[in-house]
Structure formats: structure tokens, C-alpha cells
Design an enzyme around this catalytic site. Structure first.
Site, PDB file in Angstrom:
ATOM      1  N   LYS A  79       0.859  -1.179   0.000  1.00 52.68           N
ATOM      2  CA  LYS A  79       0.000   0.000   0.000  1.00 52.68           C
ATOM      3  C   LYS A  79       0.893   1.225   0.000  1.00 52.68           C
ATOM      4  O   LYS A  79       2.062   1.169   0.404  1.00 52.68           O
ATOM      5  CB  LYS A  79      -0.882   0.025   1.247  1.00 52.68           C
ATOM      6  CG  LYS A  79      -2.149   0.845   1.080  1.00 52.68           C
ATOM      7  CD  LYS A  79      -3.218   0.093   0.302  1.00 52.68           C
ATOM      8  CE  LYS A  79      -4.516   0.871   0.280  1.00 52.68           C
ATOM      9  NZ  LYS A  79      -5.612   0.109  -0.358  1.00 52.68           N
ATOM     10  N   VAL A 180     -20.751   7.602   0.477  1.00 55.81           N
ATOM     11  CA  VAL A 180     -21.317   7.355  -0.855  1.00 55.81           C
ATOM     12  C   VAL A 180     -20.403   7.940  -1.930  1.00 55.81           C
ATOM     13  O   VAL A 180     -20.841   8.599  -2.864  1.00 55.81           O
ATOM     14  CB  VAL A 180     -22.759   7.890  -0.986  1.00 55.81           C
ATOM     15  CG1 VAL A 180     -23.704   7.043  -0.170  1.00 55.81           C
ATOM     16  CG2 VAL A 180     -22.850   9.362  -0.568  1.00 55.81           C
TER      17      VAL A 180
END
Length: 371
Positions: A79, A180
């Protein structure tokens, strides 16, 4: 403190990247390459300190080892984080400088998109390195990896529904989505198509407004705490990590937690706290593996149908983890960890589950050697 964090995490390699000309400050962490090159996205975030960035990249890369192992991929855990505000600090010159650092690792680390980075960014990074995935189709890539991340989370959620309620559907269930953005918005669409009622929240008011503009039947609430306190069937964290802290767990009224955010558990004790409250937790690194399945397929010569088929297998993988947890008296998080550790220890010589998500189908193209 930084040295202590590295020692505790047991990583193979941690690279600090600095380019004064572009303002780049980044950290690349390779947790394990026992299954193959470390694969994981690049997060661009305004961390409060270098230590905070280091702690995050160590957690994220360690989780990628488990995620890639559970997905059946021949990749270890890696990562990267870029320290800065992506809206203010991100420039093509900075991204190219970052790409040169990725290239300097000689293929030990394969990068992709994450929070704060996008397909267009990976196209720029790829100008300097062969090891950038999540590129645009015009550049030979798979495009936005949130497409299959959301599909995988939805398949995991269907599996938990099968395990808990006896039906592999969210029809008639109320699902609360915290976050979202790229994944959460696509997950909302899958759930609405399946007949679920969806309630959302996000710190970005514009993201909520965009979603409600497309789907006016969706309800929004102020914040994640308010969402957790609702009468939900499923609580779905899809933003940054640490969503399941003690306050949220105590407030939860949902029977199931299943979302796309990485590192949802705020502490090692959180799975036991969830289990004590009768909440079934679908491990994040299991259900959100669709994105890495998608970007890893770029190394095969990308085929969306093949990658989507592997991602749908997250349904069976999740069911198997939940059944193993019940049979052995474990939390799902521990069961998933043990299964991942088993495959890592085997060096990838044996699959961990029947129908594993990363298996190359008959007639498929094996991955090239990238060590």
C-alpha cells in the site's frame, strides 16, 4: 515512534519518498511478498503527521496481504500513502515523481487507485512506471476499480443475508451506507436493484446530493452515528477506516455489518464486541476484494467478464468464512485471518477455498511473471 510502528507491523520493506521539487511526501509499505509482488492502492490524504500516515499505510498494507490471499491472487500486501490534500496538492509533476519511486522498486510493488486517487491519476503515474494498474481503458487498463469493489461487497452482503436470514437477497431489508463516494454510490445502485431500502450519509454533502439526484427514493441522515442508531438490517461502512469504534458498535441496531471500507475495526477487541451484541460482521478484506481482483487482471490482459466472474465468487467465499466461524466457534474476522494465513504460509501452492475468487478459469490466461 516510527521505528516502533515498523517493528510491530512485521513488514518486509517501508520506503519514505520525498521530492522537494514537486512537494511529494509519500510512504510505500510492503508487508509481504511471499505470494508475489505487493499489490495495493495509493491513498492521497491530508494526514496530521508523518506518524499518522505511517500508521495508516502499515495497517492498510497488512490488510492487503490478507485480502489478496483470500481472493486467491498471487500477490502479497502493499500500500502507499501520499501526504497532502488531493484537491490542493495533487499535480501531474507530483504524480510522475511518485511513479518514479514505484518504478525504483523493480516490480515488488504494484499500485492502483485508492481514496483520493483516480483512473486519470494512474494514467499519469504510469508515464513513469510499468507497475501502475487501475489505468483507463485507453491506456490498456481496467478503469475505475470501484466497479468490481462494489459488486464484491454486494455479493458478500448477499452471502451474509443467506447465512442470517436464509435468503441471498436484500429485498425488503433496510441498509445504511456510510460513505457514498465511488464504492458506496455503486453499492447503492446494486441494493436498489435488489429491492432494498437504502439510507445514506457522507461528510461530503455534494456526494449525497449527487446520489439523491439520481435516486430520490434514498433517504439521507446527518452523520454515521445517526445512521448507526437507526433500525437497520445492515450497516455498511464505505468511507475511511476505523468506522467501527466503541461508540458506533454500542449504538448499532443492525444485525449485519458489511461494507467496502478498509480497516473498519477500530481495535482488536471490536470483533468480540460485535459478536457479543449478536452482530454478524463480514470481514472487510474479504468482501471488498473486487477492486484488487479487477486491477490484478490488468496484468493478464484485462477481461471484465473474467474479472467480474471471479468477483462474484466472493459470495461463496463469504459463506465459507461464516460457516467456518460458526463451526469452530470463532468470529468471522478470526476465521478469515486464519484462512488467509494458511494460504500465505503455503506460498500459494494450494487454494484456500473451493471456488476461490482469484482462480484462473479454464481457458483463462495466467498472470505473467512479475517478480
Amino acid at each position: 515512534m516510527a521505528t516502533d510502528l515498523i517493528d510491530l507491523a512485521g513488514h518486509e520493506q517501508v520506503v519514505f519518498c520525498s521530492d522537494p521539487d514537486t512537494g511529494l511526501r509519500a510512504i510505500i509499505a510492503l508487508h509481504s511478498t511471499s505470494l508475489g509482488p505487493g499489490l495495493g492502492g495509493t491513498r492521497f490524504h491530508p494526514y496530521e503527521s508523518t506518524d499518522a500516515a505511517l500508521a495508516d499505510v502499515l495497517r492498510l498494507s497488512r490488510a492487503m496481504s490478507s485480502k489478496n490471499a483470500l481472493a486467491g491472487l498471487d500477490h502479497g500486501g502493499g500500500k502507499a500513502v501520499v501526504i497532502g490534500d488531493p484537491h490542493r496538492d495533487k499535480t501531474p509533476e507530483l504524480l510522475r515523481a511518485y511513479g518514479r519511486f514505484v518504478e525504483s522498486l523493480g516490480g515488488r510493488y504494484v499500485t492502483a487507485c485508492d481514496v483520493g486517487t483516480y483512473v486519470a491519476d494512474m494514467d499519469v503515474v504510469a508515464e513513469e512506471t510499468r507497475w501502475a494498474t487501475g489505468r483507463s481503458p485507453e491506456r490498456g487498463g481496467a478503469g475505475d476499480s470501484s466497479v468490481l469493489t462494489a459488486l464484491g461487497v454486494f455479493q458478500g452482503m448477499r452471502a451474509v443475508a443467506q447465512h442470517v436470514w436464509g435468503e441471498a437477497t436484500l429485498a425488503g431489508r433496510r441498509v445504511g451506507i456510510a460513505g457514498v463516494g465511488k464504492v458506496g454510490a455503486r453499492l447503492t445502485e446494486h441494493l436498489l436493484e435488489d429491492g432494498a431500502e437504502v439510507v445514506v450519509t457522507d461528510v461530503d454533502d455534494a456526494a449525497v446530493a449527487r446520489l439523491l439526484g439520481r435516486h430520490p427514493q434514498v433517504r439521507a441522515v446527518d452523520d454515521a452515528t445517526a445512521l448507526a442508531r437507526l433500525e437497520l438490517d445492515v450497516f455498511s461502512p464505505n468511507a475511511l477506516g476505523g468506522a467501527l469504534d466503541d461508540d458506533t458498535v454500542d449504538a448499532l441496531r443492525a444485525r449485519v455489518v458489511c461494507g467496502g471500507a478498509n480497516n473498519q475495526l477500530a481495535s482488536a477487541e471490536t470483533p468480540d464486541r460485535l459478536a457479543a451484541r449478536g452482530v454478524v460482521y463480514a470481514p472487510d478484506f474479504l468482501v471488498n476484494a473486487g477492486g484488487v481482483i479487477q486491477v490484478s487482471d490488468e496484468l493478464h490482459g484485462f477481461d471484465m467478464e473474467r474479472a467480474a466472474g471471479r468477483t462474484r465468487a466472493i459470495f461463496e467465499s463469504t459463506l465459507e468464512v461464516l460457516r467456518t466461524a460458526d463451526a469452530e466457534g470463532l468470529t468471522p474476522a478470526v476465521a478469515a485471518d486464519r484462512l488467509a494465513e494458511r494460504r500465505i504460509a503455503s506460498g500459494g501452492s494450494t487454494p484456500w477455498l473451493p471456488g476461490q475468487a482469484g482462480a484462473v478459469p479454464e481457458g483463462g490466461t495466467p498472470a505473467p511473471e512479475v517478480r
